[in-house]
Design a protein around this motif. Structure first.
Motif, PDB file in Angstrom:
ATOM      1  N   VAL A  99       0.848  -1.199   0.000  1.00 11.49           N
ATOM      2  CA  VAL A  99       0.000   0.000   0.000  1.00 11.49           C
ATOM      3  C   VAL A  99       0.876   1.240   0.000  1.00 11.49           C
ATOM      4  CG1 VAL A  99      -1.725   1.291   1.288  1.00 11.49           C
ATOM      5  CG2 VAL A  99      -1.875  -1.205   1.152  1.00 11.49           C
ATOM      6  N   GLU A 100       1.994   1.170   0.740  1.00 12.16           N
ATOM      7  CA  GLU A 100       2.891   2.321   0.835  1.00 12.16           C
ATOM      8  C   GLU A 100       3.502   2.634  -0.535  1.00 12.16           C
ATOM      9  OE1 GLU A 100       4.422   5.307   3.251  1.00 12.16           O
ATOM     10  OE2 GLU A 100       3.078   3.650   3.823  1.00 12.16           O
ATOM     11  N   ASN A 101       3.873   1.587  -1.268  1.00  8.76           N
ATOM     12  CA  ASN A 101       4.457   1.791  -2.609  1.00  8.76           C
ATOM     13  C   ASN A 101       3.451   2.422  -3.562  1.00  8.76           C
ATOM     14  OD1 ASN A 101       6.875   0.720  -1.774  1.00  8.76           O
ATOM     15  ND2 ASN A 101       6.397  -1.363  -2.477  1.00  8.76           N
ATOM     16  N   ARG A 102       2.173   1.988  -3.474  1.00  2.98           N
ATOM     17  CA  ARG A 102       1.128   2.518  -4.356  1.00  2.98           C
ATOM     18  C   ARG A 102       0.919   3.999  -4.086  1.00  2.98           C
ATOM     19  NH1 ARG A 102      -4.073  -1.024  -4.177  1.00  2.98           N
ATOM     20  NH2 ARG A 102      -2.513  -2.517  -4.927  1.00  2.98           N
ATOM     21  N   LYS A 103       1.044   4.430  -2.812  1.00  3.31           N
ATOM     22  CA  LYS A 103       0.860   5.839  -2.454  1.00  3.31           C
ATOM     23  C   LYS A 103       1.919   6.694  -3.125  1.00  3.31           C
ATOM     24  CE  LYS A 103       2.180   7.292   1.560  1.00  3.31           C
ATOM     25  NZ  LYS A 103       2.276   7.531   3.030  1.00  3.31           N
ATOM     26  N   PHE A 104       3.187   6.220  -3.091  1.00 10.26           N
ATOM     27  CA  PHE A 104       4.263   6.996  -3.727  1.00 10.26           C
ATOM     28  C   PHE A 104       4.087   7.096  -5.251  1.00 10.26           C
ATOM     29  CE2 PHE A 104       6.635   5.827   0.236  1.00 10.26           C
ATOM     30  CZ  PHE A 104       6.832   7.141   0.678  1.00 10.26           C
ATOM     31  N   ILE A 148       1.195   7.175  -6.879  1.00 11.57           N
ATOM     32  CA  ILE A 148       0.121   8.142  -7.142  1.00 11.57           C
ATOM     33  C   ILE A 148       0.650   9.560  -6.960  1.00 11.57           C
ATOM     34  CG2 ILE A 148      -2.097   9.007  -6.323  1.00 11.57           C
ATOM     35  CD1 ILE A 148      -2.789   6.068  -5.612  1.00 11.57           C
ATOM     36  N   ILE A 149       1.433   9.767  -5.872  1.00  3.90           N
ATOM     37  CA  ILE A 149       2.005  11.101  -5.635  1.00  3.90           C
ATOM     38  C   ILE A 149       2.930  11.489  -6.791  1.00  3.90           C
ATOM     39  CG2 ILE A 149       3.567  12.415  -4.133  1.00  3.90           C
ATOM     40  CD1 ILE A 149       2.442  10.793  -1.760  1.00  3.90           C
TER      41      ILE A 149
END
Length: 657
Positions: free
Chosen positions: A2-7, A9-10
């Motif tokens: 989930v943390e990787n997906r956030k980066f 998108i940013i």
């Protein structure tokens, strides 16, 4: 995960933001194009109108060129006039004219410029140039005016005038603006895209008073106007002007062409007018005057007027009957049994029948043709024969548009079986006795002078023709000519059948139906006369027709002449044709006696012979521009030796044999 997906998108959002920032930086800092739009108070966008292409004759002589002039435009919302009376005096217009022009401009658009005054000469513009600074809302624009140094060929050339609102609204691809010039009628309309060129755009800097201070950024954003392509025609202007002079005090036409190429050498519509009349500030006034002229000079008679061909049509009858096998060159017919009268003694073979234009002979030729494959006692036989006849005649270009490079060509009329079924209200209700007038070019036949000139070319070529045309080159001689004007069209009549007919045509000029003086030495003219009856006004007002070609072998010119109300075909029309042919072949006139006699004749019909004038429709726009007068469709009717004169609302229909 989930943390990787956030980066990711940013990162995507940051990338999009950078792209937008880079684009804004380019538009606001690096790209000057939007600054042009935002600087309308200081930078002016000027449309540069290209020079229209010039028009030449076949020898490179100028027929049409451009004279520089100025058009004055007005933007009603910006107009500020301290003293209207002084302004009108400066512009040489009246106060009512000023009010009318301004009302039209406001109706078009208060915010967009429209024409205030057309075609100011360099002298007129120099006189008002400095004073215009004191009158806001007015701006000059460089333009050009068509000039016609040869003062001839007006009906074929057409004219240039302001585009109508209807044409402006109906553009498939937006190009023209309110007030733009466009070609109307003739070659100016036919070759509009080639002649108009491509307009340019120029950006200039101006102060608050509208005074130009120079180009913007040294013309970096300017696009140059491209002049229109020159048009080289096949017209021989020397022959054209001579033919014009021979048609003074006449109603009719002369059209001559090169039978080997289909190129039109001369095209006279009489009476005519000086084309410069429709190329000035006084277009509207001059146009209205021409429209009201009872002799209708605006009609392009060579392609728009339709006539009964009379005896000239006998040439086609002779050819198709030989091809069918129902006529032989040595076949002899007398006058017995024919309902038609004749001026010769009868007992002619084919050559003699052409020479003396024997009506009973061709009555019998036509009758035998119609009944060649059927029983003459049945109605059906007439229909079968007429269909075969129609299918052969149509190959000569009759009853259809030939497709020359001018607008508004008329097809004429070649009757069919359905024509008579409709005329006599049903099948099997008509027979040969109802159609025999076709044998001598009467009845429901309608043919333009162009078609008969083309028939002369077919005779000259012994069986083929190239579509008549005016263009000889676009840009340069020999370039840009459509392939359709190089293709041969065949009549499917064997060459051998032309020979006795041509011999008869030569005999007609030497010692037949043609005026003796028209057999000019060294020309070797072959021809066929026609006299279209005009019984309503007496035979002295019959219509004179002649078609021919020369020399007899290796022909160089084919010609058709119509002179209305001139009487016998062998006099006025044949004499005119012979003189035009001589001028083209010899480049001079040796038959001065014939020329002097012809020029002394006046064949203009009295006004009492003309149809009552019809009320002309008002122009489509206030510039005075008007499209070509529309002609009514040919009506079906029983054969009558009568004529209806050409008018703006109707087609000329001439009867005769």
């Amino acid at each position: 995960m989930v943390e990787n997906r956030k980066f990711i998108i940013i990162g995507v959002f940051c990338l999009v933001g950078l792209i937008y920032a880079a684009r804004l930086f380019y538009l606001q800092i690096l790209d000057d194009s939007y600054s042009l739009e935002s600087s309308s108070n200081s930078i002016k966008r000027v449309i540069e109108i290209p020079y229209r292409g010039q028009i030449y004759d076949r020898n490179g002589k100028l027929l049409v060129y451009n004279t520089p002039v100025y058009d004055l435009y007005v933007t009603p919302k910006r107009v500020k006039i301290p003293d209207t009376t002084a302004f009108c005096k400066m512009m040489d217009i009246t106060r009512p004219e000023f009010d009318s022009i301004m009302a039209i401009a406001k109706a078009y658009s208060p915010l967009k410029p429209s024409v205030f005054l057309r075609q100011l000469s360099k002298e007129d513009y120099a006189r008002i140039q400095d004073a215009l600074v004191d009158y806001r809302g007015f701006e000059p624009m460089m333009s050009s005016m068509r000039t016609y140094p040869a003062h001839t060929l007006s009906n074929a050339l057409g004219y240039v005038s302001e585009i109508s609102k209807k044409a402006l609204d109906n553009q498939e691809i937006p190009y023209y603006r309110q007030g733009d010039y466009v070609g109307h009628n003739g070659l100016e309309e036919q070759y509009e895209k080639e002649l108009r060129g491509r307009r340019g755009i120029k950006y200039v800097m101006q102060n608050v008073r509208g005074v130009v201070k120079g180009s913007f950024k040294d013309g970096e954003y300017d696009t140059a106007a491209v002049a229109g392509k020159s048009l080289y025609t096949s017209i021989d202007v020397d022959v054209q002007q001579y033919a014009d002079s021979l048609m003074q005090n006449r109603v009719g036409s002369v059209i001559a062409l090169d039978p080997n190429t289909g190129e039109i050498l001369a095209s006279v519509s009489a009476p005519t007018y000086d084309p410069n009349l429709l190329s000035s500030r006084y277009f509207s006034k001059n146009y209205r005057k021409l429209v009201k002229d009872p002799y209708k000079p605006l009609i392009n008679r060579p392609i728009m007027a339709s006539y009964r061909p009379g005896s000239t049509f006998k040439l086609i009858q002779a050819l198709i009957a030989q091809q069918q096998g129902s006529l032989y060159p040595n076949m002899v017919y007398g006058h017995a049994g024919s309902p038609m009268r004749c001026h010769c003694r009868g007992g002619n073979n084919l050559r003699g029948a052409v020479r003396f234009s024997c009506n009973p002979y061709f009555y019998n030729v036509f009758r035998k043709y119609i009944y060649h494959n059927g029983n003459p006692n049945t109605f059906k036989a007439s229909a079968i024969g007429l269909k075969e006849w129609h299918d052969q005649v149509v190959k000569f270009g009759i009853g259809q548009k030939l497709g020359l490079d001018l607008p508004y060509e008329k097809a004429g009329n070649l009757p069919t079986v359905s024509t008579y079924d409709k005329l006599y209200k049903g099948e099997n209700r008509w027979k040969f006795s109802n159609i025999y007038s076709l044998s001598i070019g009467e009845g429901e036949l309608l043919i333009s002078p162009l078609k008969l000139a083309n028939l002369a070319a077919i005779m000259a070529n012994r069986g083929w023709y190239i579509t008549p045309h005016y263009v000889k080159g676009i840009g340069q001689i020999g370039e840009g000519v459509p392939d359709t004007y190089k293709e041969k069209h065949y009549t499917d009549i064997d060459r051998q059948y032309y020979l006795p007919v041509i011999e008869g045509m030569r005999m007609a000029v030497m010692a037949g139906t043609v005026k003796k003086e028209a057999d000019i030495a060294g020309i070797d003219l072959c021809g066929k006369t026609g006299t279209a009856q005009n019984a309503k006004f007496g035979h002295k007002h019959d219509h004179s027709i002649f078609i021919g070609f020369a020399p007899m072998n290796n022909p160089k010119i084919a010609i058709a002449v119509f002179v209305e109300n001139a009487g016998w075909g062998g006099t006025a029309a044949a004499s005119t044709a012979a003189l035009v042919v001589e001028r083209y072949l010899k480049r001079k006139t040796e038959a001065t006696k014939l020329q002097n006699w012809l020029m002394q004749q006046n064949y203009m019909p009295p006004l009492s012979m003309l149809p009552k004038p019809r009320e002309a429709k008002k122009p489509a726009d206030t510039s005075g521009q008007k499209a070509t007068p529309k002609l009514q469709k040919d009506s079906l009717r029983r054969p009558r030796p009568m004529m209806t004169q050409v008018s703006p609302a109707e087609k000329s229909i001439v009867g005769g044999n």
